[in-house]
Design a protein around this motif. Structure first.
Motif, PDB file in Angstrom:
ATOM      1  N   MET A 170       9.381   6.328  39.480  1.00 15.94           N
ATOM      2  CA  MET A 170       8.942   6.043  38.134  1.00 15.94           C
ATOM      3  C   MET A 170       8.695   7.356  37.410  1.00 15.94           C
ATOM      4  O   MET A 170       8.123   8.288  37.941  1.00 15.94           O
ATOM      5  CB  MET A 170       7.662   5.222  38.191  1.00 15.94           C
ATOM      6  N   GLY A 171       9.139   7.439  36.169  1.00 15.82           N
ATOM      7  CA  GLY A 171       9.019   8.673  35.424  1.00 15.82           C
ATOM      8  C   GLY A 171       7.936   8.628  34.377  1.00 15.82           C
ATOM      9  O   GLY A 171       7.183   7.662  34.254  1.00 15.82           O
ATOM     10  N   TRP A 172       7.882   9.695  33.623  1.00 11.53           N
ATOM     11  CA  TRP A 172       6.882   9.860  32.576  1.00 11.53           C
ATOM     12  C   TRP A 172       7.351   9.199  31.284  1.00 11.53           C
ATOM     13  O   TRP A 172       8.527   9.262  30.931  1.00 11.53           O
ATOM     14  CB  TRP A 172       6.658  11.343  32.326  1.00 11.53           C
ATOM     15  N   ASN A 173       6.419   8.598  30.570  1.00 14.72           N
ATOM     16  CA  ASN A 173       6.659   8.031  29.248  1.00 14.72           C
ATOM     17  C   ASN A 173       5.463   8.406  28.387  1.00 14.72           C
ATOM     18  O   ASN A 173       4.524   7.629  28.230  1.00 14.72           O
ATOM     19  CB  ASN A 173       6.823   6.507  29.323  1.00 14.72           C
ATOM     20  N   GLY A 195       6.475  18.249  24.043  1.00 19.18           N
ATOM     21  CA  GLY A 195       7.493  17.607  24.854  1.00 19.18           C
ATOM     22  C   GLY A 195       7.258  16.117  24.876  1.00 19.18           C
ATOM     23  O   GLY A 195       6.145  15.661  25.094  1.00 19.18           O
ATOM     24  N   MET A 196       8.313  15.360  24.615  1.00 15.03           N
ATOM     25  CA  MET A 196       8.226  13.904  24.702  1.00 15.03           C
ATOM     26  C   MET A 196       9.091  13.440  25.868  1.00 15.03           C
ATOM     27  O   MET A 196      10.275  13.758  25.944  1.00 15.03           O
ATOM     28  CB  MET A 196       8.690  13.225  23.423  1.00 15.03           C
ATOM     29  N   PHE A 197       8.468  12.692  26.752  1.00 14.25           N
ATOM     30  CA  PHE A 197       9.131  12.147  27.933  1.00 14.25           C
ATOM     31  C   PHE A 197       9.326  10.658  27.709  1.00 14.25           C
ATOM     32  O   PHE A 197       8.357   9.938  27.479  1.00 14.25           O
ATOM     33  CB  PHE A 197       8.236  12.316  29.168  1.00 14.25           C
ATOM     34  N   SER A 198      10.545  10.189  27.802  1.00 13.77           N
ATOM     35  CA  SER A 198      10.805   8.757  27.727  1.00 13.77           C
ATOM     36  C   SER A 198      11.803   8.416  28.818  1.00 13.77           C
ATOM     37  O   SER A 198      12.999   8.253  28.574  1.00 13.77           O
ATOM     38  CB  SER A 198      11.346   8.369  26.347  1.00 13.77           C
ATOM     39  N   ASP A 213      15.618   7.312  29.086  1.00 14.48           N
ATOM     40  CA  ASP A 213      16.264   8.551  29.505  1.00 14.48           C
ATOM     41  C   ASP A 213      16.443   9.503  28.322  1.00 14.48           C
ATOM     42  O   ASP A 213      17.520  10.042  28.084  1.00 14.48           O
ATOM     43  CB  ASP A 213      17.604   8.258  30.190  1.00 14.48           C
ATOM     44  N   THR A 214      15.345   9.685  27.556  1.00 15.76           N
ATOM     45  CA  THR A 214      15.365  10.553  26.385  1.00 15.76           C
ATOM     46  C   THR A 214      14.229  11.566  26.492  1.00 15.76           C
ATOM     47  O   THR A 214      13.106  11.199  26.819  1.00 15.76           O
ATOM     48  CB  THR A 214      15.209   9.729  25.091  1.00 15.76           C
ATOM     49  N   TYR A 215      14.550  12.827  26.196  1.00 17.74           N
ATOM     50  CA  TYR A 215      13.576  13.914  26.295  1.00 17.74           C
ATOM     51  C   TYR A 215      13.687  14.782  25.054  1.00 17.74           C
ATOM     52  O   TYR A 215      14.796  15.105  24.608  1.00 17.74           O
ATOM     53  CB  TYR A 215      13.823  14.735  27.567  1.00 17.74           C
ATOM     54  N   VAL A 216      12.532  15.144  24.494  1.00 17.87           N
ATOM     55  CA  VAL A 216      12.489  15.915  23.253  1.00 17.87           C
ATOM     56  C   VAL A 216      11.622  17.151  23.469  1.00 17.87           C
ATOM     57  O   VAL A 216      10.509  17.053  23.990  1.00 17.87           O
ATOM     58  CB  VAL A 216      11.900  15.073  22.101  1.00 17.87           C
ATOM     59  N   TRP A 217      12.116  18.305  23.042  1.00 13.18           N
ATOM     60  CA  TRP A 217      11.365  19.559  23.041  1.00 13.18           C
ATOM     61  C   TRP A 217      11.284  20.016  21.596  1.00 13.18           C
ATOM     62  O   TRP A 217      12.309  20.134  20.909  1.00 13.18           O
ATOM     63  CB  TRP A 217      12.084  20.606  23.889  1.00 13.18           C
ATOM     64  N   ARG A 218      10.051  20.238  21.097  1.00 16.60           N
ATOM     65  CA  ARG A 218       9.872  20.711  19.725  1.00 16.60           C
ATOM     66  C   ARG A 218       8.939  21.906  19.696  1.00 16.60           C
ATOM     67  O   ARG A 218       7.961  21.955  20.445  1.00 16.60           O
ATOM     68  CB  ARG A 218       9.277  19.620  18.840  1.00 16.60           C
TER      69      ARG A 218
END
Length: 177
Positions: free
Chosen positions: A1-4, A77-80, A84-89
């Protein structure tokens, strides 16, 4: 299970600085695990040295990076893992950056990359944590594990208006809005 969840770091800011945005710190507290769970619908904050650490179970903090940049340089950082979506701002007076990967494909790459990104061939959970640590300064240590985050009311009366969205956010909204 991953991070959300979303983890946002504001360098040089404190909990008290959130009042400048019209955000109110409440008496409710959460630990690191609770603050970063997708079940947590809100924002929680904690100061780690001279870095304000904010966590949310959803994407709210990614949408607030430009606003938070009024307090100091922002690394988010957004973990979804579900989608399977990842955002770095990164946001601040010296840099605007947004890098988005979804389903193992780069879907957005705007702004000047940080040198730490050069060694990364994609954006996934491990690489996003790497950037939060190396660029944002987040320390994964005993202090973080024992931290008590305070719940923040970002919708409180007297909140400063949100800045107008910038065109570069369209790519992110395509996936989450």
């Amino acid at each position: 299970m991953g991070w959300n969840s979303t983890i946002t770091l504001v360098n040089g800011a404190t909990l008290a600085d959130l009042a400048r945005l019209g955000w109110r710190v409440t008496d409710e507290t959460l630990d690191w695990e609770e603050a970063t769970m997708s079940a947590h619908e809100g924002i929680a904050a904690w100061s780690q040295g001279d870095t304000l650490v904010l966590a949310s179970g959803g994407p709210e903090l990614i949408e607030s990076t430009d606003r938070l940049a009024a307090l100091g340089p922002v690394r988010a950082g957004m973990f979804s893992s579900v989608s399977d979506t990842y955002v770095w701002r990164m946001a601040g007076p010296d840099q605007q950056r947004e890098w988005v990967w979804s389903a193992d494909e780069q879907v957005l790459d705007e702004g000047e990359p940080h040198p730490e990104e050069a060694a990364l061939d994609s954006l996934d959970e491990d690489n996003l944590f790497h950037l939060l640590e190396r660029v944002g300064g987040l320390r994964f240590d005993e202090q973080l594990e024992e931290a008590r985050f305070v719940v923040v009311d970002a919708d409180g009366a007297g909140a400063a208006p949100e800045p107008a969205p910038e065109p570069r956010k369209k790519g992110l909204r395509r996936w989450f809005g």
